[in-house]
Structures are given as structure tokens and as C-alpha cells.
Design a protein around this motif. Structure first.
Motif, PDB file in Angstrom:
ATOM      1  N   ALA A  39       0.820  -1.206   0.000  1.00  0.00           N
ATOM      2  CA  ALA A  39       0.000   0.000   0.000  1.00  0.00           C
ATOM      3  C   ALA A  39       0.858   1.262   0.000  1.00  0.00           C
ATOM      4  N   ASN A  40       2.153   1.129   0.235  1.00  0.00           N
ATOM      5  CA  ASN A  40       3.058   2.273   0.394  1.00  0.00           C
ATOM      6  C   ASN A  40       3.432   2.854  -0.975  1.00  0.00           C
ATOM      7  N   VAL A  41       2.910   4.033  -1.269  1.00  0.00           N
ATOM      8  CA  VAL A  41       3.097   4.631  -2.599  1.00  0.00           C
ATOM      9  C   VAL A  41       4.571   4.976  -2.841  1.00  0.00           C
ATOM     10  N   LEU A  42       5.236   5.484  -1.814  1.00  0.00           N
ATOM     11  CA  LEU A  42       6.654   5.839  -1.975  1.00  0.00           C
ATOM     12  C   LEU A  42       7.480   4.595  -2.304  1.00  0.00           C
ATOM     13  N   GLY A  73       6.363   2.000  -3.828  1.00  0.00           N
ATOM     14  CA  GLY A  73       6.026   1.660  -5.206  1.00  0.00           C
ATOM     15  C   GLY A  73       6.856   2.462  -6.187  1.00  0.00           C
ATOM     16  N   LEU A 106       4.719  11.305  -0.999  1.00  0.00           N
ATOM     17  CA  LEU A 106       4.185  10.002  -1.429  1.00  0.00           C
ATOM     18  C   LEU A 106       4.242   8.958  -0.312  1.00  0.00           C
ATOM     19  N   THR A 162       2.513   7.532   1.796  1.00  0.00           N
ATOM     20  CA  THR A 162       1.098   7.406   2.136  1.00  0.00           C
ATOM     21  C   THR A 162       0.585   6.092   1.573  1.00  0.00           C
ATOM     22  N   ASP A 163      -0.540   5.639   2.107  1.00  0.00           N
ATOM     23  CA  ASP A 163      -1.160   4.449   1.537  1.00  0.00           C
ATOM     24  C   ASP A 163      -1.881   4.824   0.257  1.00  0.00           C
ATOM     25  N   TYR A 219       4.854   9.645 -11.692  1.00  0.00           N
ATOM     26  CA  TYR A 219       4.680   8.282 -11.165  1.00  0.00           C
ATOM     27  C   TYR A 219       3.189   7.972 -10.979  1.00  0.00           C
TER      28      TYR A 219
END
Lengths: 476, 476
Positions: free
Chosen positions: A181-184, A186, B6, B8-9, B69
Motif C-alpha cells: 500500500a506504500n506509494v513511496l 512503489g 508520497l 502514504t497508503d 509516477y
């Protein structure tokens, strides 16, 4: 890339200054990183964090600001601080490939370098590799418990800070997770990110049904609904079914539901019945809420109708075993060309380190299953055409002979003469390699509880060296 | 400062995009951050990490790279991504001062902001404040167990990564530690760093005595020696005494010894006898090795002769309780000027949140001891000239009346209309404030095991609001 050169224990620097004053700082030494007990009370440990360790070594340098700070501590000589100005790692580092499965007492990373360099890097090496190896191992255990169902890393909010959440997500992917779930994470590691809506979405609308309709309207082809904000079986699932029917009538395929509280076994089975009756027989039923490998094993054995798992706090912190006790011990010191092996004695015989400059090989049977590991001196070779007898390093009467086998040397050069030899791989490539590694292990070593102990033995030459050192060690 | 926007979930962003599409993203909402169970199974929690949360808010912005992104995920509309380009936090945030002691279900941080802003920041807020509050609380417990002896943070190598080690060291200092071994933390937060030598120093020399002599030579006025590399009582302490005598004869005052293995009670008592007999009666006897508040309590009660504590793994990870379960819940939503309180129902009545825009006050007796906390609506006032009756939010028949008391409002503005109102304090100032806070608490709340439960009550107005909402809530 941040400069982590000061990410070290002060005693590394007081020792460096002392070695410098005593003019032994350039002596070549060998240090091994190893652990004495597998991560997560399990039967194996997945090594992770090698890439971040490589970045750390490549970036090692004392900035003017760093040196100014060190000067302010009034512990170090001016000569020493001037010397640090030109600090650069020039030694050799051997490491197993990231994603390799390792066992207690095996050298994971071996550093052969001038004393002051080898000593400085201890703390950061341990911090980076201990943590990521811990989480990669934890994730692999959770994925094994999920028996092939996708597992998603959901733990950022309970991670031990932003970086633990982000590099922990990297390690969780390496261990086998399908997404985070962690966008960073990703963005940084090019891994799949997943997420739909929280309870606050459902609460924001006047009714649950309105909130579901709104979500379906915005994401008609990615509609997975959180059904436990008010009441799963009386409200959440019936409302979801209404919305799914509407989506289906418009040609969209709904994805499924998520349960985040209550008795996940009962609720998933009842929800599945309702979804099946409505004609939605192949949806994702995702569960989250304080899961780990033990709870997932239980839910599976109780017949829960869950086919997708969101695992948070207990994965990202490895909650029941939140550290891997990797250590870094002096194994040898050179005097000119001659090597002097080093040993640290202990009240506990299992804690005595293996001396000398070593390497490690893995023995596979004809089917490619790993049978035992073998710690040897760096210049020893194995003739795989001849039978090989290995014996237990403490209980030496326990021995095994292999007739038909292949061997693989696990150490690869990471740095030679300070030059980086690391082949960077993507996180997904490392994850695939971990799956290959796990497939070489007999199930007994992967058992979640009470796993079998994998054989790690010493070469005769290394065993003799260790015994002699223990017999002759001067203690004063 | 890194850009953590970013961090964040993904579901925060899918929800933001949904709110934007439904054109409700600008609705003003109120979210509360609170926890339901104290950190470390204790009786109180020290709030920490506020400064890093403030930095995060001040730095919030989507870079072009971030937006690129997000675009690649194919989840968001172009309009939404364009909208994010100008993202800036413009809302209000109320928070308790960093270092404040808080209790379950109390709003620590309350955010009143446009929905899309309040929602985005949830994950980072929780990640930052949960972790530092956990470690600050753990450290305070360890320091309480040490009964005034100095406690040093030694855990970097077992921390959950570099930042967990560094911000964990900050939190440990806030919780009461006297210093840290982490040099980077020392530099970043201007806190004392400490360290002498490791076993590898002792091993590098031909004999332990030579290694001690070398250390004393380089650091004659900072000579603290690690005495357990070979044998504490037969080798380490006698060698240390030789070196200390030599130092003393040259006019230097030795600092002491460190024990890092074995039975710390027995070894410290025997070592102290030997040091006393040699005339060194006031040296530091530092112990390290898998310590926490429970082991320190035991060693103290067994009469260990330890007067300085190095605490590593179990402090920096809060090993027996490695997460604080802080949550962030929607409490209210405005429609124009009128506020609509929000509640999340749960199978477990203790998990139902307190609705509305709230504040929190603490009630002190005439001696300055905290007696109870009081959660009230934001526009309520207390007239401290009149008796005050508080009652238990679940067991409402339990009530207490205070006659003579003072009150303190715990929330302070951190951001108003997006403008930062935070008064930055040094880590040492925050540590001092924590000591003041702890001195207001009766011992029973600070007990390491089975502490007394501190009273946290609701105002009548808030309790009525909550009851009405529960009675009238539409569940479908």
C-alpha cells in the motif's frame, strides 16, 4: 542518496582514532557478518538489504560538516580528522547474493580491508541488513502460510518510522508479497501498489450504499468494497451486492470485498455464501486486521473463505520477533602476508566465532535440494567427484557423507579494491530468486513452527584451526 | 529535508481522486489521531515526533516526478493530477506539545481541513508519531527502572533500519536517556554521544592488557574499559585495575568498566569488590546486553553493583511491544457552517470513536498532580471556580467530583490556515518537559507492570452527542 557516513556508533570512531594514533589503522583485517539465530524463530533467513549496503559503501565520505561536528566532540586529534577527510573504502567485500537463504553462524558478508575502514562500516552494515533480512523472512513466512493466495503489505502506519515502512515494504516484496500500500515504496522500487478506500470514505457519505455507489462510479473496473464500517452481513455485503449487480449490468466486473474486523472466519464464509447466491462466485475476499503467519494458518485450517490477505503491523515490524541479531566479528588480522586468525571466547561455546578468512558452499543433491552448508577457509576447494563427509561443529561425532552432489559457492565479490562489483537487480527479480531459493529447501526447514535444523558444518581445516586457537589462546 | 509526500497508503490517493470526482474534496472535516492502548503495556504514553510531523506538513508538495509516477498507475484523472500540482496544506492542526503524557482515546492531534488534505496526511502522521511516541515511552520506562542511574541508547545496529535508529535515538533522548551511541543522531539533534571500544579493539592486540594500555594511552581522561572479551574476573578486571593504577599514578582519573555478557549481577558485584579493594571506589560500572525495564528492575532488586546502563535492541525496537496502535478517525464533517459529527460503530463498544470537534483538558489537584483528563467539545469551557463532576465514558455510574483544582488545555495550534504556529524546542528541552510531565503523575500510573488506569472522561455534552448518534445512526 543521503550521506550516512555518521550512521555509526561513536565507539567505532574512538577506536579508529586509537588505531590511527597507534599506527595500526592500515593493518588488513577480516570481519564476518553473521547471525546466531534465524529471523522470526524460523528455520531459515532470507538475506536482504544488500543493495542499500552497497549504496552506503559507495557514498561513504566525511563531509566538512561531519568533520566539524566530530571536531566539536573534542575526542579526536586534528591529524586524525584530516585523515578522515580523504576517507574512501578501498577494501574487498564478499557477500551472498541478495535473496539468498542463509542459516546461523554462516558468514553472510565478509569484509577484508584496512582496519579503520572495516571497523567504521560495522554499524550501518548491521542496521541495514539486519532489518531488511528480518522483514523479508517474515514476509516469506506469511506468504507460505497463505499457500499461494496473494499477500499485500499494509503496515506503513505502524512501521518504525517512514524508512522502516518504505525499506520494510521493499523487503516484504522480496520475501514474496504481491504488492504494497506504500506509494513511496512503489515509486522507489517499481513494485505494484494497491489500495481502494478506508472507513472514512464510507463515513463521509450519508449512507454506506451511497458511498459504495460513489466508489463504483469513479472506479467501475477496480471496485473492491470495504464492508465492515457498520455491519458486515446486514449492511456491508448486501449493499456491495447491490452495487456489484449494477456494475455487472453495465458490463463491468467487480473485484470483491474487504473485511477489516470481527471474526474473519465466520464473516468470510457467510459473505461468500451471499456473494455466491448473487452469482458473484469468483470475487476477491480480502481480509486484514492484525494478521500474521500464525493467524493465517489458523484461518486457513478453519476453512475461512479468504483468498487475499492484507498484512500490516505484524509483518512490517515482525512483531513477535522484531530484530535479527546479526553481528560483525573480527576473524583475522594480517601481519604482512601472514594471516593471524582471531577468535572471541565466550562463556557460551555456541557463541565462539569461526576464525580465519572463510567462504561458504552449499551442497545440493541430484534433485537440486540443499542438503547442507559447509564453511571453509577461503583457499580451500572441494572436489565434487569424491564423497564428502561433513560433521557437526560442536557435536563432532555427528557426521554425514554425500556421494552424489553438486556444490555452489555462495560468496560473490561485492567490492574488490574498493571497486563496486555489484550487479543491481530489480526487486521483482530478487523476489523471483527468493522463490527459487525456497524451492531448494525441504519443507521441514520451512515449517512455520518447530522447523528442522539445517546442517551447517565446518571443513576439517577450519575445525582444526578453531580447536588449536581455543587450546592455545592466551587470555591475559 | 526529504519529500515524503508520497509516503502514504495508495487508498488515500484513490479516495482523494474519488472525492475530487464527486466534488466533495473541499468539504471541511475533522479527524482525530488517538490510540486505544498505551505504548509498552504501560500506564501512560509520551507523545513524540511532533517536530518531524511539522516538517512533513511544511514540505508537502507533489513534485513533477511524483505526479509522473502517479500518472503511470492509470488510476487518476488528468484533472485530478493537475489539481495535485498545486497541493498545499491550508487547514488547522491542533496538537499537544511534544513530550506531553497522554492516555487512551484522547485526541493527540486534531486536524480540521479540507477533506482531501486531511485524508492525505493520515499515514505519514501515524507513521511518524506512532513510532517516536513508542520509543520515547519505552525509554522513559527503562529510565524509571534505572532509578536515576544514567541510561544510554545503544541500539542502532538492531534498529529497524537507519532512520528508525536515528529518530528512535531522538525519541529515546526525549524519553529520558542521557546519551546515545548513534553519531548521526548526536549531530542531527545536538544530544550527547558516548562510546569507547568494542571487543574487536581488545582482540586486535596480542593481549588484553596491551589493548587496555593502548586505549588508556590515547584516552587517558576518558578511560572506560570493556572487560568481558576473555574472562571478566580472571583477566578483564585485573588488567583494567593495572591500567587504572598506572593512569592514577600519572594524575588521570579512570572512568570505569563495561560488562557486556554473563551474569551481570554476580559479575558486577565481584568486579566492584575488586575495584574497591584497589582503591577505585567511585568508578562507573556500565552494563549492556539485552537489557530492558524488566531486567534492570530485577538486577536492581538483586543488588547488582551497576550504576550506568547501555540499552540496545529492546529499547530501540520496543521489543516486547513493537508498535503503538495510533489511529486517525473522521470525527466530524461540515455542511456550510453546520457541523455533522461522525462516528464509526464497531462490534467492540470500546472501539467506537468520540464524535465531534473536540479538545482535551487536564485536571490538577492543589499539589499539581494530574487527577483526570476531560474530553470536551471544542467550544465548551470549564469554570474552575465550581466543583467538577466527571464520569466514566462506558461505565457511566462511575463518577468523581473535584472541588479544588486547576485545569490546563492540552491542545495548542500547530497550524492555523496552513500557517505553522509550532515553537521549535531542542531535544534536551523536550526531555526536560517530559520530566516535568512525569512528576505530575502519581507513581501508580508509572508502575512498570500492572499500572493503575488513569481517568479519561467525557463532558456531558460530548457524552450526550455520542449517545444520540449511536441511537439514531442509520446503518444502511
Amino acid at each position: 542518496m543521503r550521506n550516512l557516513t555518521l550512521l555509526t556508533d561513536l565507539y567505532q570512531l574512538t577506536m579508529l582514532n586509537g588505531y590511527f594514533e597507534k599506527n595500526i589503522h592500515e593493518d588488513i583485517v577480516v570481519f564476518d557478518m553473521f547471525f546466531r539465530k534465524n529471523a522470526c524463530n524460523g528455520g531459515y533467513t532470507i538475506v536482504s538489504g544488500i543493495e542499500q549496503f552497497v549504496d552506503y559503501i559507495n557514498n561513504l565520505h566525511f563531509s566538512d560538516e561531519d568533520l566539524e561536528y566530530l571536531r566539536s566532540l573534542k575526542l579526536f586529534s586534528d591529524n586524525f580528522l584530516t585523515f578522515l577527510k580523504d576517507f574512501k573504502f578501498t577494501g574487498d567485500i564478499y557477500s551472498v547474493e541478495e535473496g539468498t537463504i542463509m542459516f546461523p553462524n554462516e558468514p553472510i558478508i565478509t569484509v577484508k580491508a584496512p582496519l579503520y575502514q572495516a571497523q567504521l562500516i560495522e554499524t550501518a552494515l548491521l542496521t541495514i541488513v539486519n532489518f531488511q533480512s528480518l522483514i523479508a523472512t517474515k514476509a516469506s513466512r506469511v506468504c507460505l502460510a497463505a499457500q499461494g493466495d496473494p499477500v499485500f503489505e499494509f503496515g506503513l502506519r505502524r512501521a518504525q518510522g517512514p524508512d522502516a515502512g518504505t525499506y520494510g515494504a521493499r523487503a516484504a516484496m522480496i520475501g514474496g508479497c504481491h504488492g504494497t500500500a506504500n506509494v513511496l515504496a512503489g515509486k522507489l522500487f517499481d513494485v505494484p501498489v494497491i489500495g481502494t478506500q478506508a472507513h472514512s470514505w464510507v463515513q463521509k457519505f450519508d449512507t454506506e450504499l451511497e458511498s459504495f455507489e460513489a466508489y463504483a462510479d469513479v472506479y467501475p473496473d477496480k471496485c473492491l468494497l470495504l464492508v465492515d464500517t457498520y455491519n458486515v452481513l446486514n449492511s456491508g455485503v448486501p449493499n456491495a451486492i447491490k452495487v456489484f449487480k449494477d456494475l455487472a449490468s453495465k458490463g463491468h466486473k467487480p473485484l470483491g470485498i474487504r473485511l477489516d474486523s470481527g471474526d474473519l472466519q465466520y464473516l468470510s464464509v457467510e459473505a461468500k455464501k451471499m456473494l455466491d447466491e448473487a452469482g458473484f462466485t469468483d470475487l476477491s475476499i480480502t481480509a486484514s486486521n492484525d494478521l500474521d503467519e500464525y493467524t493465517i494458518t489458523n484461518l486457513k485450517s478453519e476453512g475461512a473463505a479468504i483468498n487475499s490477505w492484507g498484512v500490516g503491523t505484524k509483518l512490517i515490524t515482525s512483531a513477535d520477533s522484531p530484530s535479527l541479531g546479526g553481528v560483525y566479528k573480527l576473524a583475522a588480522s594480517y601481519k604482512g602476508d601472514s594471516i593471524e586468525p582471531k577468535i572471541k571466547v565466550s562463556e557460551d561455546p555456541e557463541k565462539i566465532n569461526n576464525p580465519g578468512f572463510k567462504k561458504i558452499i552449499r551442497i545440493y543433491n541430484a534433485e537440486g535440494k540443499a542438503e547442507a552448508d559447509f564453511i571453509m577457509l577461503h583457499d580451500e576447494e572441494i572436489d565434487a567427484t569424491k564423497p564428502l563427509t561433513v560433521f557437526h561443529p560442536v557435536y563432532t561425532w555427528k557426521s554425514t557423507t554425500f556421494e552424489s552432489y553438486t556444490v555452489k559457492e555462495l560468496h560473490q565479490p561485492l567490492f574488490i579494491g574498493g571497486e563496486c562489483k555489484h550487479n543491481k537487480k530489480t526487486v521483482i527479480e530478487i523476489r523471483d530468486y527468493v522463490q527459487d531459493e525456497l524451492s531448494t529447501l525441504w519443507e521441514a526447514y520451512k515449517r512455520i513452527s518447530s522447523p528442522k535444523v539445517y546442517k551447517v558444518d565446518l571443513s576439517k581445516k577450519l575445525w582444526d584451526l578453531k580447536s588449536n586457537l581455543l587450546d592455545t589462546k592466551k587470555f591475559v
